[in-house]
Design a protein around this motif. Structure first.
Motif, PDB file in Angstrom:
ATOM      1  N   ALA A  41      23.061  75.250  68.820  1.00 55.58           N
ATOM      2  CA  ALA A  41      24.489  75.052  69.054  1.00 55.58           C
ATOM      3  C   ALA A  41      25.282  76.323  68.777  1.00 55.58           C
ATOM      4  O   ALA A  41      26.287  76.591  69.437  1.00 55.58           O
ATOM      5  N   GLY A  42      24.816  77.124  67.820  1.00 60.50           N
ATOM      6  CA  GLY A  42      25.496  78.374  67.502  1.00 60.50           C
ATOM      7  C   GLY A  42      25.056  79.548  68.342  1.00 60.50           C
ATOM      8  O   GLY A  42      25.616  80.647  68.220  1.00 60.50           O
ATOM      9  N   ALA A  43      24.032  79.363  69.169  1.00 58.74           N
ATOM     10  CA  ALA A  43      23.553  80.402  70.076  1.00 58.74           C
ATOM     11  C   ALA A  43      23.165  79.742  71.398  1.00 58.74           C
ATOM     12  O   ALA A  43      22.006  79.757  71.790  1.00 58.74           O
ATOM     13  N   PRO A  44      24.130  79.135  72.060  1.00 62.29           N
ATOM     14  CA  PRO A  44      23.814  78.262  73.200  1.00 62.29           C
ATOM     15  C   PRO A  44      23.238  78.995  74.393  1.00 62.29           C
ATOM     16  O   PRO A  44      23.504  80.183  74.606  1.00 62.29           O
ATOM     17  N   LEU A  45      22.442  78.249  75.165  1.00 58.15           N
ATOM     18  CA  LEU A  45      21.976  78.757  76.439  1.00 58.15           C
ATOM     19  C   LEU A  45      23.177  78.891  77.377  1.00 58.15           C
ATOM     20  O   LEU A  45      24.148  78.138  77.264  1.00 58.15           O
ATOM     21  N   SER A  46      23.094  79.816  78.297  1.00 55.76           N
ATOM     22  CA  SER A  46      24.155  79.956  79.286  1.00 55.76           C
ATOM     23  C   SER A  46      24.117  78.768  80.248  1.00 55.76           C
ATOM     24  O   SER A  46      23.115  78.043  80.336  1.00 55.76           O
ATOM     25  N   GLY A  50      35.157  59.224  62.510  1.00 56.08           N
ATOM     26  CA  GLY A  50      36.500  59.241  63.070  1.00 56.08           C
ATOM     27  C   GLY A  50      37.411  60.248  62.415  1.00 56.08           C
ATOM     28  O   GLY A  50      38.543  60.448  62.869  1.00 56.08           O
ATOM     29  N   LYS A  51      36.924  60.924  61.369  1.00 55.98           N
ATOM     30  CA  LYS A  51      37.717  61.953  60.693  1.00 55.98           C
ATOM     31  C   LYS A  51      37.101  63.326  60.958  1.00 55.98           C
ATOM     32  O   LYS A  51      37.766  64.233  61.439  1.00 55.98           O
ATOM     33  N   ASN A  52      35.832  63.456  60.607  1.00 63.54           N
ATOM     34  CA  ASN A  52      35.100  64.688  60.889  1.00 63.54           C
ATOM     35  C   ASN A  52      34.096  64.384  62.008  1.00 63.54           C
ATOM     36  O   ASN A  52      33.079  63.748  61.770  1.00 63.54           O
ATOM     37  N   TRP A  53      34.395  64.813  63.210  1.00 64.69           N
ATOM     38  CA  TRP A  53      33.578  64.476  64.365  1.00 64.69           C
ATOM     39  C   TRP A  53      32.342  65.370  64.422  1.00 64.69           C
ATOM     40  O   TRP A  53      32.414  66.532  64.813  1.00 64.69           O
ATOM     41  N   ALA A  54      31.193  64.820  64.032  1.00 63.71           N
ATOM     42  CA  ALA A  54      29.950  65.591  64.039  1.00 63.71           C
ATOM     43  C   ALA A  54      29.555  66.015  65.447  1.00 63.71           C
ATOM     44  O   ALA A  54      29.022  67.105  65.651  1.00 63.71           O
ATOM     45  N   SER A  55      29.823  65.153  66.427  1.00 63.63           N
ATOM     46  CA  SER A  55      29.467  65.484  67.809  1.00 63.63           C
ATOM     47  C   SER A  55      30.260  66.679  68.315  1.00 63.63           C
ATOM     48  O   SER A  55      29.826  67.371  69.242  1.00 63.63           O
ATOM     49  N   ALA A  56      31.415  66.950  67.704  1.00 69.26           N
ATOM     50  CA  ALA A  56      32.223  68.109  68.084  1.00 69.26           C
ATOM     51  C   ALA A  56      31.859  69.344  67.269  1.00 69.26           C
ATOM     52  O   ALA A  56      31.778  70.451  67.800  1.00 69.26           O
ATOM     53  N   SER A  57      31.611  69.161  65.973  1.00 62.44           N
ATOM     54  CA  SER A  57      31.398  70.302  65.088  1.00 62.44           C
ATOM     55  C   SER A  57      29.941  70.751  65.019  1.00 62.44           C
ATOM     56  O   SER A  57      29.657  71.946  64.875  1.00 62.44           O
ATOM     57  N   ILE A  58      29.009  69.799  65.127  1.00 62.59           N
ATOM     58  CA  ILE A  58      27.585  70.138  65.017  1.00 62.59           C
ATOM     59  C   ILE A  58      27.007  70.457  66.386  1.00 62.59           C
ATOM     60  O   ILE A  58      26.322  71.459  66.566  1.00 62.59           O
ATOM     61  N   GLY A  59      27.269  69.600  67.354  1.00 64.27           N
ATOM     62  CA  GLY A  59      26.746  69.809  68.689  1.00 64.27           C
ATOM     63  C   GLY A  59      25.248  69.602  68.778  1.00 64.27           C
ATOM     64  O   GLY A  59      24.620  69.011  67.891  1.00 64.27           O
ATOM     65  N   LEU A  60      24.650  70.112  69.852  1.00 58.66           N
ATOM     66  CA  LEU A  60      23.227  69.916  70.130  1.00 58.66           C
ATOM     67  C   LEU A  60      22.500  71.251  70.218  1.00 58.66           C
ATOM     68  O   LEU A  60      23.076  72.255  70.627  1.00 58.66           O
ATOM     69  N   HIS A  61      21.242  71.216  69.839  1.00 59.72           N
ATOM     70  CA  HIS A  61      20.357  72.351  70.061  1.00 59.72           C
ATOM     71  C   HIS A  61      19.525  72.031  71.311  1.00 59.72           C
ATOM     72  O   HIS A  61      18.719  71.096  71.309  1.00 59.72           O
ATOM     73  N   ILE A  62      19.749  72.788  72.367  1.00 64.64           N
ATOM     74  CA  ILE A  62      19.011  72.579  73.612  1.00 64.64           C
ATOM     75  C   ILE A  62      17.734  73.421  73.570  1.00 64.64           C
ATOM     76  O   ILE A  62      17.797  74.634  73.378  1.00 64.64           O
ATOM     77  N   LYS A  63      16.621  72.778  73.766  1.00 65.18           N
ATOM     78  CA  LYS A  63      15.347  73.461  73.587  1.00 65.18           C
ATOM     79  C   LYS A  63      15.033  74.433  74.722  1.00 65.18           C
ATOM     80  O   LYS A  63      15.140  74.075  75.893  1.00 65.18           O
TER      81      LYS A  63
END
Length: 452
Positions: A401-406, A251-264
């Motif tokens: 997450a840092g190089a997302p698919l289009s 609830g302070k550092n939102w991992a789902s917002a900052s980390i995100g997902l790696h889409i294979k």
């Protein structure tokens, strides 16, 4: 002295609201439902799924299997759909695990049963993701190195949190649900490359549904099951270097917002994706050499990732998903590593089997103790004429997450995965519904029959 982690996490889950979610967290959850649904449909006819259905002989209920007309009880739907989602190892990754393969099937099954809205389901996903991230934050080592599969052991707790949210459990009930999830944690890396690996995701999804239902019906468990000296964190820690003291950060550092997902981008273990990118790029930049010109392939990566890719001489598509030798040989010879390449006949091709003998791994000593990755992976091809051709260093896999698919690449993957099951019109309708999941008032038949 430990922090009251279990209760703090329970309080977060019990009081979470959609309006509190960062926009980036909502986007992460929507992407998770979209990608996981696609790969679930691609994996629904895999042998591991058939074996499970034949063994369970699930009773009729109100949760759908594979977005279709067959309906079974929600715990079994979560179990079977999660195995299908992870069967091809094409589902997303984050937190050194596969969160969506566990949580999406569990949330969809309970969401159908409860008549939950799209916003409810998004919020449930974020609740589970944040709980997962907080548990992982407290471990200094790598669960894989101890033989634990994080998807199975942490997934059961995160799925319990997600289902507890859907059921609107109070704090005490969520405490019990988390503790009951922890007591169902299981999954070992020795089973990677077999049908048992997706079974880990299925059991975790089933465990989460069951834990929340048991807690709501009055089953109790320890109020400090996670942080106790003999609790979950300590029990599964590879070296005992676990944080049981610091304040809870949910609830302070939102991992789902900052980390995100790696889409294979490839249906193989994520540890192999940076080397695949490196080989495909090298092949594109140097079309002048042929596979017969290759004396040796040298790949530089972390020791931990090489250990996960345990099958040096795979004979099946399942084994090949965990083989750096196969993926590099396939990328070099075939020019792609897709669903059609993860086939027994392709794995057994003489040219690919011969090339696998020429792959050698060197270990980068600068391994990140938290992620288990080297700063970058790199591939070098040694030619018979004495030349060596090196790829560029690859620090982020395509789809990270840092190089997302289009958006088009995500859509293309979804339609490719669903083409095994749905006609194009139905698949596009499902895609549109998933893209606007947050606007749906009630979920039915796993989105296909969702109310407007």
């Amino acid at each position: 002295m430990s922090t009251p982690l279990t209760r703090d996490l329970a309080a977060f889950v019990a009081t979470l609201s959609f309006d509190a979610l960062p926009a980036e967290a909502v986007a992460t959850a929507k992407l998770a439902f979209l990608d996981a649904t696609g790969v679930m449909l691609a994996g629904k006819d895999e042998p591991c799924v058939t074996v499970l259905i034949n063994t369970l002989e699930p009773s009729a209920g109100d949760a759908s299997l594979f977005c279709g007309p067959q309906r079974v009880r929600a715990p079994e739907a979560a179990w079977i759909n999660a195995v299908a989602t992870h069967a091809l190892d094409f589902d997303d990754t984050a937190l050194s695990a596969h969160p969506s393969a566990v949580m999406v099937p569990a949330i969809v099954a309970e969401g159908e049963h409860l008549g939950s809205s799209g916003r409810d389901m998004i919020c449930a996903y974020v609740a589970g993701f944040e709980v997962w991230a907080e548990i992982k934050r407290r471990e200094a080592g790598q669960h894989h190195l101890k033989g634990w599969h994080p998807t199975g052991i942490i997934g059961a707790i995160a799925a319990a949190a997600a289902c507890a949210y859907l059921r609107r459990l109070d704090v005490d009930q969520v405490v019990n649900a988390l503790a009951l999830g922890a007591s169902q944690s299981a999954g070992i890396t020795a089973n990677f490359g077999t049908m048992a690996k997706p079974f880990h995701a299925g059991r975790a999804a089933h465990a989460g549904v069951l834990a929340a239902r048991l807690a709501q019906n009055g089953m109790t468990a320890s109020s400090d099951a996670l942080e106790h000296a003999q609790g979950f964190l300590t029990a599964v820690s590879p070296s005992g270097q676990v944080d049981r003291v610091s304040p809870c950060e949910v609830g302070k550092n939102w991992a789902s917002a900052s980390i995100g997902l790696h889409i294979k981008k490839y249906p193989t273990c994520y540890c192999s994706h940076r080397p695949i990118d490196a080989m495909l790029s090298l092949r594109e930049m140097h079309p002048e050499f042929a596979p017969d010109d290759v004396e040796e392939i040298v790949v530089s990566m972390s020791r931990r990732n090489a250990m996960v890719l345990r099958n040096a001489r795979p004979k099946t598509g399942l084994e090949a998903k965990f083989s750096i030798e196969f993926v590099l040989s396939c990328a070099l010879i075939v020019g792609r590593v897709g669903l059609s390449e993860l086939d027994n006949a392709v794995v057994l091709r003489k040219d690919i089997q011969a090339m696998m003998e020429r792959v050698r791994t060197v270990y980068d000593p600068c391994e990140d103790p938290s992620s288990g990755y080297a700063p970058f992976d790199q591939v070098a091809v040694v030619l018979r004429d004495g030349r060596t051709i090196e790829s560029e260093p690859v620090a982020l896999a395509r789809g990270a997450a840092g190089a997302p698919l289009s958006d088009e690449e995500v859509r293309s993957k979804f339609l490719d995965c669903t083409s095994r099951t749905l006609d194009e019109t139905t698949a596009l309708g499902l895609y549109v519904r998933l893209k606007r999941l947050d606007t749906l008032d009630r979920i039915g038949a796993a989105f296909v029959e969702a109310d407007e």
